[in-house]
Scaffold this active site. Sequence first.
Site, PDB file in Angstrom:
ATOM      1  N   LYS A 166       0.829  -1.181   0.000  1.00  0.00           N
ATOM      2  CA  LYS A 166       0.000   0.000   0.000  1.00  0.00           C
ATOM      3  C   LYS A 166       0.876   1.248   0.000  1.00  0.00           C
ATOM      4  O   LYS A 166       2.043   1.107   0.333  1.00  0.00           O
ATOM      5  CB  LYS A 166      -0.961  -0.006   1.183  1.00  0.00           C
ATOM      6  CG  LYS A 166      -0.272   0.153   2.544  1.00  0.00           C
ATOM      7  CD  LYS A 166      -1.254   0.464   3.624  1.00  0.00           C
ATOM      8  CE  LYS A 166      -1.653   1.917   3.616  1.00  0.00           C
ATOM      9  NZ  LYS A 166      -1.275   2.672   4.822  1.00  0.00           N
ATOM     10  N   ASP A 195      -2.539  -6.144   2.286  1.00  0.00           N
ATOM     11  CA  ASP A 195      -2.991  -5.290   3.386  1.00  0.00           C
ATOM     12  C   ASP A 195      -2.525  -6.001   4.636  1.00  0.00           C
ATOM     13  O   ASP A 195      -3.023  -7.083   4.968  1.00  0.00           O
ATOM     14  CB  ASP A 195      -4.521  -5.173   3.387  1.00  0.00           C
ATOM     15  CG  ASP A 195      -4.993  -4.288   4.537  1.00  0.00           C
ATOM     16  OD1 ASP A 195      -4.367  -4.325   5.604  1.00  0.00           O
ATOM     17  OD2 ASP A 195      -5.980  -3.568   4.361  1.00  0.00           O
ATOM     18  N   HIS A 196      -1.559  -5.426   5.343  1.00  0.00           N
ATOM     19  CA  HIS A 196      -0.925  -6.211   6.408  1.00  0.00           C
ATOM     20  C   HIS A 196      -1.907  -6.557   7.537  1.00  0.00           C
ATOM     21  O   HIS A 196      -1.659  -7.460   8.319  1.00  0.00           O
ATOM     22  CB  HIS A 196       0.346  -5.534   6.930  1.00  0.00           C
ATOM     23  CG  HIS A 196       0.109  -4.405   7.884  1.00  0.00           C
ATOM     24  ND1 HIS A 196      -0.176  -3.128   7.488  1.00  0.00           N
ATOM     25  CD2 HIS A 196       0.118  -4.368   9.225  1.00  0.00           C
ATOM     26  CE1 HIS A 196      -0.327  -2.359   8.541  1.00  0.00           C
ATOM     27  NE2 HIS A 196      -0.154  -3.080   9.622  1.00  0.00           N
ATOM     28  N   LYS A 200      -2.865 -10.409  10.307  1.00  0.00           N
ATOM     29  CA  LYS A 200      -3.009 -10.517  11.767  1.00  0.00           C
ATOM     30  C   LYS A 200      -3.944 -11.675  12.100  1.00  0.00           C
ATOM     31  O   LYS A 200      -5.030 -11.788  11.546  1.00  0.00           O
ATOM     32  CB  LYS A 200      -3.558  -9.194  12.342  1.00  0.00           C
ATOM     33  CG  LYS A 200      -2.601  -8.019  12.177  1.00  0.00           C
ATOM     34  CD  LYS A 200      -3.148  -6.768  12.852  1.00  0.00           C
ATOM     35  CE  LYS A 200      -2.400  -5.514  12.426  1.00  0.00           C
ATOM     36  NZ  LYS A 200      -1.117  -5.300  13.063  1.00  0.00           N
ATOM     37  N   GLU A 234      -3.813   4.610  17.626  1.00  0.00           N
ATOM     38  CA  GLU A 234      -2.363   4.433  17.769  1.00  0.00           C
ATOM     39  C   GLU A 234      -1.821   5.486  18.723  1.00  0.00           C
ATOM     40  O   GLU A 234      -2.306   6.627  18.739  1.00  0.00           O
ATOM     41  CB  GLU A 234      -1.687   4.638  16.413  1.00  0.00           C
ATOM     42  CG  GLU A 234      -2.127   3.674  15.354  1.00  0.00           C
ATOM     43  CD  GLU A 234      -1.323   3.898  14.089  1.00  0.00           C
ATOM     44  OE1 GLU A 234      -0.276   3.286  13.957  1.00  0.00           O
ATOM     45  OE2 GLU A 234      -1.754   4.724  13.264  1.00  0.00           O
ATOM     46  N   ASP A 253      -4.944   6.947   4.799  1.00  0.00           N
ATOM     47  CA  ASP A 253      -3.889   6.050   5.280  1.00  0.00           C
ATOM     48  C   ASP A 253      -4.472   4.756   5.865  1.00  0.00           C
ATOM     49  O   ASP A 253      -3.882   3.695   5.707  1.00  0.00           O
ATOM     50  CB  ASP A 253      -3.070   6.796   6.348  1.00  0.00           C
ATOM     51  CG  ASP A 253      -1.865   6.007   6.830  1.00  0.00           C
ATOM     52  OD1 ASP A 253      -1.165   5.428   5.977  1.00  0.00           O
ATOM     53  OD2 ASP A 253      -1.620   5.977   8.052  1.00  0.00           O
ATOM     54  N   HIS A 258      -7.276  -0.895   5.893  1.00  0.00           N
ATOM     55  CA  HIS A 258      -7.370  -1.666   7.133  1.00  0.00           C
ATOM     56  C   HIS A 258      -8.777  -1.665   7.750  1.00  0.00           C
ATOM     57  O   HIS A 258      -9.318  -2.702   8.104  1.00  0.00           O
ATOM     58  CB  HIS A 258      -6.389  -1.136   8.175  1.00  0.00           C
ATOM     59  CG  HIS A 258      -4.997  -0.963   7.656  1.00  0.00           C
ATOM     60  ND1 HIS A 258      -4.451  -1.783   6.701  1.00  0.00           N
ATOM     61  CD2 HIS A 258      -4.019  -0.059   7.954  1.00  0.00           C
ATOM     62  CE1 HIS A 258      -3.201  -1.396   6.439  1.00  0.00           C
ATOM     63  NE2 HIS A 258      -2.927  -0.350   7.177  1.00  0.00           N
ATOM     64  N   LYS A 358      -4.133   9.022  15.420  1.00  0.00           N
ATOM     65  CA  LYS A 358      -2.778   8.951  15.962  1.00  0.00           C
ATOM     66  C   LYS A 358      -2.724   9.795  17.232  1.00  0.00           C
ATOM     67  O   LYS A 358      -3.587  10.646  17.454  1.00  0.00           O
ATOM     68  CB  LYS A 358      -1.772   9.479  14.939  1.00  0.00           C
ATOM     69  CG  LYS A 358      -1.693   8.582  13.694  1.00  0.00           C
ATOM     70  CD  LYS A 358      -0.336   8.655  13.037  1.00  0.00           C
ATOM     71  CE  LYS A 358      -0.279   7.815  11.774  1.00  0.00           C
ATOM     72  NZ  LYS A 358       0.067   6.419  12.015  1.00  0.00           N
TER      73      LYS A 358
END
Length: 510
Positions: A166, A195-196, A200, A234, A253, A258, A358
């Site tokens: 991405k 998509d990391h 998971k 985060e 982002d 995600h 964030k």
Amino acid sequence: MSTSETVPVVPLPGPCVIVIFGATGDLTKRLLMPAVYNLATAELLPDKFAVVGVAIDSMTAEQFAEKLKADVKETSGREIDDAVWSRAFDGRLFYASGDFGDAATYQQLGVLLEQIDRDLGTEGNRLFYLATPPMLFAPIIGQLAASGLSHEGDSSENWRRVVIEKPFGHDFDSARALNLDIISKLHERQIYRIDHYLGKETVQNILVFRFANGIFEPIWNRRYIDHVQITVAETIGVEHRGAYYDHAGALRDMVPNHLLQILSLVAMESPGSFEADAVRDEKVKLLKAIRPLDEEDVLSAAVRGQYDAGQVADQSFAAYRKSPNVAPDSNTETFAAFKVAIDNWRWADVPFYIRTGKAMPQRVSEVAIQFKLAPFMPFRETAVEQMQPNSLLIRIQPNEGISLSFEAKRPGITVNTDTVKMDFSYADYFGQTQFIGYETLLYDCMTGDQTLFQRADFVEAGWRAITPILDVWSNLPARKFPNYVAGSWGPHEADELLAKDGRRWRNPNG
Ligand code: BG6
């Protein structure tokens, strides 16, 4: 520990070479090579295997191998097992220096790959991993196609796959243009858009939880569920990524990838099988059922924020606008929240509230399913308003697990209730894992399983869903940024978003 006695044997991937474009970059160092090493530790690499790094820096294969080993040691924070490393990588790490825009780089790479096939028996199977800035995706794929390196041939005797990181585009039009470009050079079956979040365990477990158990699916609908909250918070700020982030912002982002992945897994219909396209069809169908927002909806149902100086976990935190490579008067959002309606029979009138930010007080990614209150309360001593509705919390990270809260009678002569929990924790049942998520994704690329990768239509549907918000926000720059203090749960408008529906965010520890 696990109650299951037998652990299924995982088949080894067939022979192949992983070719990493951007082999001296941050992604290779922090995620890719640590994951390859973890696969080696778990004995899940093919017997006939090699890694070829490609980058502009001049370096020998020996220097590259030394660098990778030092990088893995540094980023994984643990000692490397020399025996594992040697067995997996001695004589199998190669390096090709060159400019990604120059056809000569690909010719040289082709010669090297053929040599590796002859020496190591990798049979012409190649996984090209684009760990590069996004503007290089299309040019590299163009060169791979022009040089014939990505050509699979008709016999399907060997495979050529391309992994794309991405961000995939920066809006609907650019994502579609990129899809059209690469689809003119590769078959969709060759394209692995990563998509990391899908690497998971807890994200993958959403489908298992829903569809491998008989008791949850019957109540997974508008009759029993009041609303759903999806939070990815985060504690970090923008760190050294200001140049990218200040043009992207929190919505771009995190959301089309995600958060919408999580939403689709939570809300999709059951697929007919776990074949890649059966699962991906259902996910896309769900995204297409998201009710399009008009301008009025965006103004009332979407909230943005940017953090000011504050304190996160007792550390003082500078304002976003003071971050390196961020404009001092930046209007980029570092927090986004909005309400989603899904137009289908299962979810009519069940709002999904989505937020990400964030510089929040805690790092937490979770899905909270809030059920409706019991329809009738026959308890005289307990005021109805004291009763909490049941809720199911899927903790994606940290403290991965699932908990169900319900009301129980507090011991005593009169009937009073307290909210209690049934709690499943991954670490308690299965122990801690060293895996970082990329292992599964790399393994799937090598074995040709596209289930956990984004198909072109998912990427486009994701961008389409947030386009109205992007449009309104870019036409009406935020006037009151910064509007939340670092270390808080975002601007007060985010609380109002739920308060006007008579609800509130589930904020861990307050
Ligand atoms: C990335 C975003 O895709 O995901 C980052 O670009 C973000 O801004 C990261 O920090 C979050 O990933 P994780 O796995 O730490 O939740």
